[in-house]
Motif scaffolding. Structure first.
Motif, PDB file in Angstrom:
ATOM      1  N   CYS A 180       8.720 -11.223  -9.356  1.00 28.67           N
ATOM      2  CA  CYS A 180       9.459 -11.522 -10.678  1.00 28.67           C
ATOM      3  C   CYS A 180       9.751 -12.920 -10.935  1.00 28.67           C
ATOM      4  N   CYS A 181       9.889 -12.824 -11.778  1.00 32.46           N
ATOM      5  CA  CYS A 181      10.210 -14.539 -12.457  1.00 32.46           C
ATOM      6  C   CYS A 181      11.264 -15.110 -12.965  1.00 32.46           C
ATOM      7  N   CYS A 182      11.850 -13.673 -13.170  1.00 35.91           N
ATOM      8  CA  CYS A 182      13.307 -13.799 -13.962  1.00 35.91           C
ATOM      9  C   CYS A 182      14.107 -15.118 -13.393  1.00 35.91           C
ATOM     10  N   ARG A 183      14.840 -15.760 -13.778  1.00 37.21           N
ATOM     11  CA  ARG A 183      15.604 -16.720 -13.083  1.00 37.21           C
ATOM     12  C   ARG A 183      16.744 -16.017 -12.893  1.00 37.21           C
ATOM     13  N   GLY A 184      17.250 -16.549 -11.176  1.00 33.86           N
ATOM     14  CA  GLY A 184      18.235 -15.607 -11.083  1.00 33.86           C
ATOM     15  C   GLY A 184      18.276 -14.247 -10.022  1.00 33.86           C
ATOM     16  N   ASP A 185      17.069 -13.926 -10.089  1.00 30.37           N
ATOM     17  CA  ASP A 185      16.249 -12.984  -9.661  1.00 30.37           C
ATOM     18  C   ASP A 185      16.125 -12.704  -7.866  1.00 30.37           C
ATOM     19  N   ALA A 186      16.920 -12.462  -6.960  1.00 29.55           N
ATOM     20  CA  ALA A 186      16.512 -12.581  -5.773  1.00 29.55           C
ATOM     21  C   ALA A 186      15.281 -12.027  -4.979  1.00 29.55           C
ATOM     22  N   VAL A 187      13.897 -12.016  -5.011  1.00 29.30           N
ATOM     23  CA  VAL A 187      13.503 -10.634  -4.462  1.00 29.30           C
ATOM     24  C   VAL A 187      13.096 -11.077  -2.697  1.00 29.30           C
ATOM     25  N   VAL A 188      12.783 -10.257  -2.243  1.00 31.40           N
ATOM     26  CA  VAL A 188      13.069 -10.089  -1.252  1.00 31.40           C
ATOM     27  C   VAL A 188      11.665  -9.520  -0.363  1.00 31.40           C
ATOM     28  N   ILE A 189      10.980 -10.020   0.218  1.00 31.32           N
ATOM     29  CA  ILE A 189       9.580 -10.527   1.126  1.00 31.32           C
ATOM     30  C   ILE A 189       9.687 -10.054   2.762  1.00 31.32           C
ATOM     31  N   SER A 190       9.117  -8.782   2.887  1.00 29.59           N
ATOM     32  CA  SER A 190       8.966  -8.636   4.089  1.00 29.59           C
ATOM     33  C   SER A 190       6.965  -8.839   4.882  1.00 29.59           C
ATOM     34  N   GLY A 191       7.891 -10.451   5.438  1.00 28.09           N
ATOM     35  CA  GLY A 191       6.494 -11.245   6.056  1.00 28.09           C
ATOM     36  C   GLY A 191       4.999 -10.442   6.717  1.00 28.09           C
ATOM     37  N   ARG A 192       5.677  -8.988   7.816  1.00 30.48           N
ATOM     38  CA  ARG A 192       4.995  -8.359   8.178  1.00 30.48           C
ATOM     39  C   ARG A 192       4.039  -7.351   7.611  1.00 30.48           C
ATOM     40  N   LYS A 193       4.480  -7.049   5.966  1.00 29.72           N
ATOM     41  CA  LYS A 193       4.141  -5.916   5.530  1.00 29.72           C
ATOM     42  C   LYS A 193       3.284  -6.939   4.742  1.00 29.72           C
ATOM     43  N   LEU A 194       3.352  -7.709   4.408  1.00 24.39           N
ATOM     44  CA  LEU A 194       2.831  -8.481   3.801  1.00 24.39           C
ATOM     45  C   LEU A 194       1.339  -8.622   4.162  1.00 24.39           C
ATOM     46  N   ALA A 195       1.369  -9.703   4.918  1.00 23.41           N
ATOM     47  CA  ALA A 195       0.412  -9.241   6.189  1.00 23.41           C
ATOM     48  C   ALA A 195      -0.715  -7.910   6.642  1.00 23.41           C
ATOM     49  N   ARG A 196       0.152  -7.263   7.298  1.00 25.05           N
ATOM     50  CA  ARG A 196      -0.572  -5.935   7.354  1.00 25.05           C
ATOM     51  C   ARG A 196      -0.988  -5.458   5.949  1.00 25.05           C
ATOM     52  N   GLN A 197      -0.206  -5.643   4.870  1.00 25.06           N
ATOM     53  CA  GLN A 197      -1.454  -5.661   3.575  1.00 25.06           C
ATOM     54  C   GLN A 197      -2.533  -6.358   3.501  1.00 25.06           C
ATOM     55  N   ILE A 198      -2.131  -7.882   3.826  1.00 21.34           N
ATOM     56  CA  ILE A 198      -3.810  -9.073   3.289  1.00 21.34           C
ATOM     57  C   ILE A 198      -4.451  -8.618   4.399  1.00 21.34           C
ATOM     58  N   ARG A 199      -4.094  -7.834   5.976  1.00 22.21           N
ATOM     59  CA  ARG A 199      -5.256  -7.652   7.215  1.00 22.21           C
ATOM     60  C   ARG A 199      -5.898  -6.216   6.097  1.00 22.21           C
ATOM     61  N   GLN A 200      -5.765  -5.477   5.772  1.00 22.30           N
ATOM     62  CA  GLN A 200      -6.160  -4.240   5.156  1.00 22.30           C
ATOM     63  C   GLN A 200      -6.724  -4.902   4.685  1.00 22.30           C
ATOM     64  N   GLU A 201      -6.387  -5.540   3.489  1.00 24.03           N
ATOM     65  CA  GLU A 201      -7.700  -5.666   2.410  1.00 24.03           C
ATOM     66  C   GLU A 201      -8.999  -6.443   3.054  1.00 24.03           C
ATOM     67  N   ALA A 202      -8.265  -7.564   4.017  1.00 17.59           N
ATOM     68  CA  ALA A 202      -9.212  -7.743   4.611  1.00 17.59           C
ATOM     69  C   ALA A 202     -11.074  -7.439   5.731  1.00 17.59           C
ATOM     70  N   ARG A 203     -10.091  -6.312   5.757  1.00 21.48           N
ATOM     71  CA  ARG A 203     -10.917  -5.115   6.334  1.00 21.48           C
ATOM     72  C   ARG A 203     -12.042  -4.378   5.556  1.00 21.48           C
ATOM     73  N   HIS A 204     -10.768  -3.333   4.828  1.00 22.34           N
ATOM     74  CA  HIS A 204     -11.956  -3.258   3.632  1.00 22.34           C
ATOM     75  C   HIS A 204     -12.892  -4.337   3.135  1.00 22.34           C
ATOM     76  N   GLU A 205     -12.953  -5.377   2.964  1.00 25.77           N
ATOM     77  CA  GLU A 205     -13.587  -5.902   2.340  1.00 25.77           C
ATOM     78  C   GLU A 205     -14.533  -6.607   3.287  1.00 25.77           C
ATOM     79  N   VAL A 206     -14.333  -6.983   4.316  1.00 24.48           N
ATOM     80  CA  VAL A 206     -15.738  -7.163   5.628  1.00 24.48           C
ATOM     81  C   VAL A 206     -16.599  -5.845   5.710  1.00 24.48           C
ATOM     82  N   GLU A 207     -15.719  -4.777   5.535  1.00 29.34           N
ATOM     83  CA  GLU A 207     -16.671  -3.546   5.919  1.00 29.34           C
ATOM     84  C   GLU A 207     -17.938  -3.122   4.473  1.00 29.34           C
TER      85      GLU A 207
END
Length: 86
Positions: free
Chosen positions: A10-37
């Motif tokens: 979301c690039c609109c001014r005034g809008d807040a975006v809640v990011i879950s660090g744990r979910k994001l980390a899990r997604q990044i590790r999943q992507e890395a695992r897929h790329e390694v395989e």
């Protein structure tokens, strides 16, 4: 990116975006695992991580241990050289 993964920006001014660090980390590790395989399935050698700890800084030791856990999680081979702290 993992198929079916959704990333909302979301690039609109005034809008807040809640990011879950744990979910994001899990997604990044999943992507890395897929790329390694994919890399290994294509006939390439598995990537390798070596961690060498010099000194006895507990924070550095924790950092090194976290790196080896992350490497194991994504399927990268690793070796750590961490002194025993008593």
């Amino acid at each position: 990116m993992v198929p079916g993964a959704v990333v909302t920006l979301c690039c609109c001014r005034g809008d807040a975006v809640v990011i879950s660090g744990r979910k994001l980390a899990r997604q990044i590790r999943q992507e890395a695992r897929h790329e390694v395989e994919q890399w290994v399935a294509a006939g390439n050698r598995r990537r390798h991580l070596s961690v060498v700890l010099v000194g006895e800084n507990p924070a550095s030791r924790s950092y090194g241990l976290n790196k080896t856990k992350a490497a194991a999680d994504v399927g990268t081979s690793f070796r750590s050289f961490l002194p025993n702290l008593s």
